[in-house]
Enzyme design. Sequence first.
Site, PDB file in Angstrom:
ATOM      1  N   VAL A  63     -14.919 -19.659 -45.218  1.00 43.39           N
ATOM      2  CA  VAL A  63     -15.819 -18.528 -44.947  1.00 43.39           C
ATOM      3  C   VAL A  63     -15.977 -17.657 -46.194  1.00 43.39           C
ATOM      4  O   VAL A  63     -17.073 -17.188 -46.515  1.00 43.39           O
ATOM      5  CB  VAL A  63     -15.289 -17.690 -43.755  1.00 43.39           C
TER       6      VAL A  63
ATOM      7  N   GLY B 141     -15.060 -29.965 -40.509  1.00 41.72           N
ATOM      8  CA  GLY B 141     -14.704 -28.568 -40.772  1.00 41.72           C
ATOM      9  C   GLY B 141     -14.966 -27.615 -39.626  1.00 41.72           C
ATOM     10  O   GLY B 141     -15.009 -26.405 -39.813  1.00 41.72           O
TER      11      GLY B 141
ATOM     12  N   LYS C  75     -12.870 -15.439 -28.220  1.00 38.52           N
ATOM     13  CA  LYS C  75     -14.258 -14.973 -28.345  1.00 38.52           C
ATOM     14  C   LYS C  75     -14.731 -14.317 -27.039  1.00 38.52           C
ATOM     15  O   LYS C  75     -15.426 -13.306 -27.066  1.00 38.52           O
ATOM     16  CB  LYS C  75     -15.155 -16.151 -28.718  1.00 38.52           C
TER      17      LYS C  75
HETATM   18  N1  HSE Z   1     -13.054 -23.654 -34.458  1.00 44.30           N
HETATM   19  C1  HSE Z   1     -14.160 -22.822 -34.152  1.00 44.30           C
HETATM   20  C2  HSE Z   1     -15.133 -23.613 -33.292  1.00 44.30           C
HETATM   21  C3  HSE Z   1     -14.805 -22.340 -35.419  1.00 44.30           C
HETATM   22  O1  HSE Z   1     -14.995 -24.843 -33.232  1.00 44.30           O
HETATM   23  O2  HSE Z   1     -16.000 -23.034 -32.677  1.00 44.30           O
HETATM   24  C4  HSE Z   1     -15.726 -21.186 -35.264  1.00 44.30           C
HETATM   25  O3  HSE Z   1     -15.142 -20.123 -34.595  1.00 44.30           O
END
Ligand code: HSE
Length: 471
Positions: free
Chosen positions: A49, A222, A240
């Site tokens: 990031v 990634g 989240k």
């Molecule tokens: N590992 C997280 C995903 C990355 O796969 O959504 C972004 O938050």
Amino acid sequence: MYQNRQASFAVKSPFHAVASLNAIAPAQAITPLPALAPLRVGMLGLGTVGIGTYTVLQRNAEVIAARTGRCMEITMVAVRNLQRAADLVEDDVELVDDPFLVVNHPDIDVVVEVIGGTTIARDLVLRAIANGKHVVTANKALLAVHGGEIFAAAQARGVVVAYEGAVAVSIPIIKALREGLTANRIEWIVGIINGTTNYILSEMKDQGVSFADALADAQRKGYAEADPAFDVEGVDAAHKLTLLASNAFGVPIQFDKVHVEGITQLDSVDIAFAERLGYRVKLLGIAKRNAQGLELRVHPTLVAADHLLAQVNGSMNAVMVKSDAAGVTMYYGAGAGSEQTASAVIADLVDLARSCGVVHRHRVPSLAFQHSAIVELPVVAIGDVETAYYLRLDVASVSRTLPKVLGHLADAGVRVQQVEVLEHPHDAELKAVIVLTERTQQCLLRAAIAHLEQLPTVMGFAKTIRMERLT
Ligand code: HSE
């Protein structure tokens, strides 16, 4: 090591940028405002990031300055490996290997935390706040676990903690909730908010690959967290959801109250059967207000194959919000990625650059509601949450088992919507009995299943997946 290198992106004056963009328009007198000093940014970390943020800020310096009316300079970056970092950034960026030099530096206005984790990142963010610096972070784990403390500290110090990049990276969902939907009472918010698991489920369905192969592929691309267990166990989505719920309902940060189920227990047989019955399996984060309080849950869910959320494939994310005035709105975009997250981080920086000098209580609140207006709502116990269910039983005799299945479900008060009998893909001696139920409490279904699993013609354990209609 403390090198004295100053970063200043290509655009030295924002008005140069504004003038050059306006040069294509018919000549019109523009009275320039007095120039603002550049926003001085210190960054913690130069991983995926961090490097994305640096790259996009450089590449789009002109258009960002034109929109902001102000330059941004990454003046310092704290990294683990100075040698490696020196190859990644221009010479005018000061590289340090002690992140506290950044958060304590008197010339830094904003700290961008992209170091990850919840220990050192917490100490750094709290120190930056104590030093009167604004913070931009993409660290959902940090805010979900320590957000209560961090947002309270920021409020007391009159600084901003911004985190658009922490949730569904390229989708400006925090801004949508905080600003675009600010007039609304929100009924529910439902999202595909983990790209890794959505990628895995899509690959398992479309390519028929195993869970392990799909995960390895997601890691190579990634998408996955440093610890992919956070993705596949649903923890990342719960982080989240915690932030989304606070913004939607004005409740405190309460990650520990989210019911979390990942996709590791999902059987590809059920993904295939769901498809045959017209459904798709998605890992959903759901925050819903009902008469009892607030439902906060992350779990695999059957959604109708023609529902918009069922069309969200690969590592893409989507968030759907039902609110009283705007109705149902939906937001779609990349859920992971270097520049995708950078886009959100820089949007937060632009907001800060535009609002420097604004009295703190006139700023958009970090969690969408005024700090003093955040109130607890009881979180509904998962056993009391009502949803429809997909139930699979592997049976040796349909004629001897099905009447008992229906009887036990009826005795428990579980109403049946549909029953299907399908060939078992792994055992020619067995049939799969699929029951789709009407909405019911989990505790009622569990009571029925306890009886069903005792039947001599039922092999192994029952499989259940919740179903949502979402209209
Ligand atoms: N590992 C997280 C995903 C990355 O796969 O959504 C972004 O938050």
